[in-house]
Scaffold this active site. Structure first.
Site, PDB file in Angstrom:
ATOM      1  N   PRO A  90       0.451  -1.140  -0.218  1.00  0.00           N
ATOM      2  CG  PRO A  90       0.322  -1.223   2.271  1.00  0.00           C
ATOM      3  CD  PRO A  90       0.290  -2.192   1.078  1.00  0.00           C
ATOM      4  CD  GLU A 117       1.738  -4.001  10.940  1.00  0.00           C
ATOM      5  OE1 GLU A 117       1.843  -2.679  10.905  1.00  0.00           O
ATOM      6  OE2 GLU A 117       0.740  -4.842  11.124  1.00  0.00           O
ATOM      7  CG  ASP A 170      -8.830  -1.573 -24.149  1.00  0.00           C
ATOM      8  OD1 ASP A 170      -9.603  -1.551 -24.613  1.00  0.00           O
ATOM      9  OD2 ASP A 170      -8.146  -2.758 -23.869  1.00  0.00           O
TER      10      ASP A 170
END
Length: 246
Positions: A90, A117, A170
Site C-alpha cells: 500500500p 504487518e 482501451d
C-alpha cells in the site's frame, strides 16, 4: 514473457491464471506463469516466514531470508536487464495503464505478495525494483493486487488479444476514457443507437468517437486531462463542453 509469483497462498492463483485470456495466453506460448510458496525456502525448523518487529509494536513482519532465497532461485544465471521484481504494498507507486505498458515490455516479472504487518525493510532496499499499490485501500495480502497487474499486463502482450486494436483504444491507453459502444439491435425498447454509427461514414464515426471520449473523460475523470496533450480541435470541443456545463 515469464511471470513468477511468490506467495504463501499459491492456491489463490489457480482460477485466475487458469481461465479466460490468461489461460489462452499461456497455451499459445505468449507467457508462462509460475507460482511459488516462499515458505518452502525457510531454513528454520518451524518453517516460519515472519517474526516480531524490532523495537516492539503490533503485528508480525515477513523475514528477509525466505524471500531473498526464493527470488535468487528463480533468477539464478538470468540477466537483470529486462526483469522487474515487484513488491505489492500500500506504500507503493499507484498502478496505472502507463505502468502496465512499461511492465509489458519486460521479459520477466516477479511478484512478491506479502501478508501480516509488512516486510523487513531490507527486502525493499536490496531486492526489489518496484513497489506497487493498486489503490488507496488495504487488502489482506498482495495476491489480489498481483492478479490485477498480471491481467492488465498479459492482455498487452502481442498476440494475446484477438483484436490487436482493442488494447490500443482501451480506456487510459490513449490518455482518455473510451467512447460508448453499441451493438445490435439498433432499436432496443425504443432506445436507439446514434445515427452517426449507422451512417457508414468512417470519418464522421471517428470524429464522434473522439468527441465522446473527450466528453466522458471531462465528465468522469477530468484529472486525466491535466496530463493529456489536447489538439487544437479537441481544445475547441472542450470549450464547448465547458460552456454547455455552465
Amino acid at each position: 514473457m515469464k511471470i513468477d509469483v511468490l506467495t504463501l497462498f499459491p492456491e489463490m492463483f489457480s482460477g485466475v491464471l487458469g481461465s479466460s485470456i490468461l489461460k489462452n495466453a499461456q497455451e499459445k506460448g505468449h507467457v508462462s506463469y509460475s507460482v511459488t510458496d516462499f515458505r518452502e525456502f525457510t531454513t528454520n525448523k518451524h518453517n516460519r516466514v515472519d517474526d516480531y518487529p524490532y523495537g516492539g509494536g503490533g503485528g508480525m513482519v515477513l523475514t528477509p531470508q525466505p524471500i531473498f532465497d526464493a527470488v535468487e532461485s528463480i533468477t539464478d544465471g538470468e540477466q537483470e536487464a529486462n526483469r522487474r521484481i515487484i513488491l505489492l504494498c500500500p506504500q507503493g507507486e499507484r498502478y496505472n495503464q502507463k505502468k502496465a505498458e512499461e511492465f509489458a515490455a519486460m521479459d520477466h516479472l516477479i511478484f512478491i505478495c506479502g501478508h501480516y504487518e509488512g516486510y523487513d525493510e531490507r527486502i525493499r532496499q536490496h531486492l526489489i525494483t518496484d513497489e506497487i499499490s493498486i489503490g488507496d485501500f488495504v487488502l489482506t495480502g498482495g495476491e489480489l493486487g498481483a492478479m490485477v497487474i498480471i491481467d492488465s499486463v498479459t492482455r498487452l502482450l502481442p498476440g494475446v488479444l484477438g483484436n490487436e486494436f482493442s488494447a490500443v483504444t482501451d480506456s487510459f491507453s490513449t490518455g482518455l476514457l473510451e467512447y460508448p459502444h453499441y451493438t445490435r439491435p439498433s432499436d432496443f425498447r425504443g432506445m436507439k443507437v446514434p445515427d452517426v454509427l449507422l451512417s457508414g461514414h468512417h470519418g464522421r464515426i471517428e470524429e464522434w468517437r473522439r468527441k465522446q471520449s473527450l466528453k466522458r473523460t471531462y465528465e468522469r475523470r477530468p484529472d486525466l486531462l491535466e496530463s493529456y496533450d489536447l489538439t487544437d480541435e479537441e481544445k475547441a470541443w472542450l470549450q464547448n463542453l465547458e460552456k454547455d456545463k455552465k
